[in-house]
Design a protein around this motif. Structure first.
Motif, PDB file in Angstrom:
ATOM      1  N   LEU A  36      -0.339  -9.339  -5.563  1.00 24.88           N
ATOM      2  CA  LEU A  36       0.453  -8.374  -4.799  1.00 24.88           C
ATOM      3  C   LEU A  36      -0.213  -6.997  -4.807  1.00 24.88           C
ATOM      4  O   LEU A  36      -0.240  -6.300  -3.779  1.00 24.88           O
ATOM      5  CB  LEU A  36       1.863  -8.281  -5.376  1.00 24.88           C
ATOM      6  N   LEU A  37      -0.770  -6.611  -5.962  1.00 30.89           N
ATOM      7  CA  LEU A  37      -1.488  -5.346  -6.035  1.00 30.89           C
ATOM      8  C   LEU A  37      -2.706  -5.369  -5.124  1.00 30.89           C
ATOM      9  O   LEU A  37      -3.005  -4.401  -4.421  1.00 30.89           O
ATOM     10  CB  LEU A  37      -1.906  -5.067  -7.481  1.00 30.89           C
TER      11      LEU A  37
ATOM     12  N   CYS B 216      -3.076  -7.168  -2.429  1.00 29.25           N
ATOM     13  CA  CYS B 216      -2.608  -7.092  -1.044  1.00 29.25           C
ATOM     14  C   CYS B 216      -2.324  -5.647  -0.648  1.00 29.25           C
ATOM     15  O   CYS B 216      -2.682  -5.204   0.450  1.00 29.25           O
ATOM     16  CB  CYS B 216      -1.359  -7.946  -0.862  1.00 29.25           C
ATOM     17  N   LEU B 217      -1.671  -4.919  -1.537  1.00 30.56           N
ATOM     18  CA  LEU B 217      -1.388  -3.505  -1.259  1.00 30.56           C
ATOM     19  C   LEU B 217      -2.682  -2.721  -1.108  1.00 30.56           C
ATOM     20  O   LEU B 217      -2.841  -1.925  -0.165  1.00 30.56           O
ATOM     21  CB  LEU B 217      -0.535  -2.915  -2.385  1.00 30.56           C
ATOM     22  N   LEU B 218      -3.628  -2.945  -2.020  1.00 31.68           N
ATOM     23  CA  LEU B 218      -4.909  -2.241  -1.944  1.00 31.68           C
ATOM     24  C   LEU B 218      -5.684  -2.643  -0.694  1.00 31.68           C
ATOM     25  O   LEU B 218      -6.375  -1.820  -0.080  1.00 31.68           O
ATOM     26  CB  LEU B 218      -5.742  -2.527  -3.192  1.00 31.68           C
TER      27      LEU B 218
ATOM     28  N   ARG C 154      -4.383  -3.461   2.183  1.00 31.46           N
ATOM     29  CA  ARG C 154      -3.780  -2.739   3.316  1.00 31.46           C
ATOM     30  C   ARG C 154      -4.200  -1.283   3.319  1.00 31.46           C
ATOM     31  O   ARG C 154      -4.519  -0.709   4.371  1.00 31.46           O
ATOM     32  CB  ARG C 154      -2.255  -2.858   3.256  1.00 31.46           C
ATOM     33  N   LEU C 155      -4.211  -0.665   2.132  1.00 37.55           N
ATOM     34  CA  LEU C 155      -4.651   0.730   2.042  1.00 37.55           C
ATOM     35  C   LEU C 155      -6.138   0.860   2.365  1.00 37.55           C
ATOM     36  O   LEU C 155      -6.566   1.864   2.942  1.00 37.55           O
ATOM     37  CB  LEU C 155      -4.370   1.269   0.643  1.00 37.55           C
TER      38      LEU C 155
ATOM     39  N   TRP D 158      -1.466   3.142   7.795  1.00 34.13           N
ATOM     40  CA  TRP D 158      -1.612   2.916   6.363  1.00 34.13           C
ATOM     41  C   TRP D 158      -0.738   1.800   5.792  1.00 34.13           C
ATOM     42  O   TRP D 158      -1.137   1.158   4.821  1.00 34.13           O
ATOM     43  CB  TRP D 158      -1.286   4.204   5.605  1.00 34.13           C
ATOM     44  N   PHE D 159       0.438   1.563   6.353  1.00 31.02           N
ATOM     45  CA  PHE D 159       1.395   0.704   5.648  1.00 31.02           C
ATOM     46  C   PHE D 159       1.974  -0.443   6.467  1.00 31.02           C
ATOM     47  O   PHE D 159       2.498  -1.386   5.877  1.00 31.02           O
ATOM     48  CB  PHE D 159       2.569   1.559   5.133  1.00 31.02           C
TER      49      PHE D 159
ATOM     50  N   PRO E  32       3.054  -3.716   7.886  1.00 34.75           N
ATOM     51  CA  PRO E  32       2.666  -5.074   7.489  1.00 34.75           C
ATOM     52  C   PRO E  32       2.599  -6.065   8.648  1.00 34.75           C
ATOM     53  O   PRO E  32       2.373  -7.257   8.428  1.00 34.75           O
ATOM     54  CB  PRO E  32       3.789  -5.458   6.518  1.00 34.75           C
TER      55      PRO E  32
ATOM     56  N   THR F 234      -5.581  -7.321   4.045  1.00 37.40           N
ATOM     57  CA  THR F 234      -4.540  -7.435   3.020  1.00 37.40           C
ATOM     58  C   THR F 234      -4.633  -8.750   2.268  1.00 37.40           C
ATOM     59  O   THR F 234      -4.659  -8.790   1.030  1.00 37.40           O
ATOM     60  CB  THR F 234      -3.153  -7.307   3.675  1.00 37.40           C
TER      61      THR F 234
ATOM     62  N   GLY G 253      -6.201  -9.415  -1.634  1.00 37.46           N
ATOM     63  CA  GLY G 253      -5.239  -9.975  -2.578  1.00 37.46           C
ATOM     64  C   GLY G 253      -5.729 -11.267  -3.193  1.00 37.46           C
ATOM     65  O   GLY G 253      -5.622 -11.488  -4.408  1.00 37.46           O
TER      66      GLY G 253
END
Length: 335
Positions: A10-11, A13-15, A17-18, A51-52, A54, A74, A78
């Motif tokens: 999950l981290l 995936c967030l990174l 996307r960023l 940036w965010f 989904p 993303t 991940g």
């Protein structure tokens, strides 16, 4: 273990996307992949979309196509992050070697450092694939994180700055390590990180110089030199050498993949280096110790120099052959 892998996924995936948002932001005025500005009305997308968001992104004007690549970013980062965490912390124990036995748990020390490296490498890959550029913001921030972390911790190294596996010494007391390393742990961390950055950048710069002299133009950009400096700062000089050695092999796979999904006939060298760095990170124990036992080469200067001479000699021959091939008239090749 499953909980850790899920959190890392999950981290990641967030990174991922960023990373897409940061890559697009740094490519403002160039090819940002449609994630920064509409290709039809030239209107800027919102901060949320950049940036965010989904879901697939599309400009409110309704004229441009939907942007999907940030979703791939993303999922890919991940997945890579979770796989690396499993390789490092699971039964594979991909970086567990005899010489390096850190006191701090890898979960809280080397894993966060290398996840940061994966994030920065992924940003560099995105910008290089989108517009053949590796921004300095990525490189210098990465080198800063690597060097400071290595100095503060003193035990983040995959391998020490120098290890001598001479059989006569091993039979008595194990591998020989410089005495100063044992008493100056933090200085050793600083030394191996800076040495890795220097060796990585120097070897790629030499490749760039050789290609320029033989082909008449440099086949690698300065961004590749600085990218390799960042990789060396995170991993050390021995892994950096292996990253460069493996890059042509990973480049074949990447080149074929890009060719299958797009019309590009040229792929930047940065993704080759990034992919090789990931391979080395996930297989370090097998490269350094059994079964390949490359530690015997890296602890013996004559063997190391001979290996370097063979590699660069082969490169010179290949580049010379490529230059001669390019001089053949096109008409004669078609007959």
């Amino acid at each position: 273990m499953l909980t850790v892998l899920l959190i890392v996924f999950l981290l990641g995936c967030l990174l991922g996307r960023l990373a897409a948002g940061w890559a697009a932001q740094m490519l403002e005025g160039m090819n940002s992949g449609g994630l920064l500005m509409c290709s039809e009305c030239d209107g800027k997308l919102s901060v949320w979309q950049r940036w965010f968001c989904p879901t697939p992104v599309k400009c409110p004007c309704g004229q441009s196509k939907k942007v999907f690549w940030h979703l791939g970013s993303t999922v890919v980062l991940g997945t890579l992050s979770a796989f690396f965490a499993w390789s490092l912390l699971g039964p594979w124990n991909c970086q567990g070697i005899h010489e390096v036995r850190p006191e701090a748990a890898l979960l809280w020390s080397r894993l966060p450092l290398h996840l940061a490296l994966l994030f920065l490498l992924w940003v560099a890959v995105l910008t290089d694939l989108l517009d053949y550029v590796i921004p300095d913001e990525v490189i210098w921030s990465g080198i800063g994180v690597a060097v400071v972390s290595a100095f503060v911790s003193g035990e983040l190294q995959m391998v020490h700055i120098w290890v001598n596996w001479d059989e006569a010494v091993v039979s008595l007391s194990g591998p020989w390590l410089p005495e100063w390393m044992k008493h100056h742990q933090h200085l050793h961390g600083l030394a191996w990180s800076l040495t890795g950055a220097f060796v990585g950048a120097t070897l790629i710069w030499l490749l760039r110089w050789l290609s320029g002299r033989i082909l008449g133009y440099p086949a690698l950009g300065l961004g590749d030199v600085t990218l390799m400096a960042m990789i060396g700062a995170f991993l050390g000089w021995q892994p950096a050498v292996l990253v460069i050695a493996l890059a042509p092999l990973t480049g074949i796979v990447i080149g074929l993949g890009v060719r299958l999904v797009s019309d590009r006939s040229f792929v930047a060298y940065g993704p080759w280096l990034a992919c090789s760095a990931f391979v080395v990170m996930c297989s370090w124990r097998f490269l350094w110790a059994e079964p390949l036992m490359l530690r015997n080469i890296f602890g013996h200067w004559p063997s190391l120099l001979i290996l370097a001479a063979i590699c660069y000699g082969s490169l010179i021959i290949l580049l010379t052959g490529l230059r001669l091939f390019r001089r053949i008239p096109t008409g004669s090749l078609r007959r």
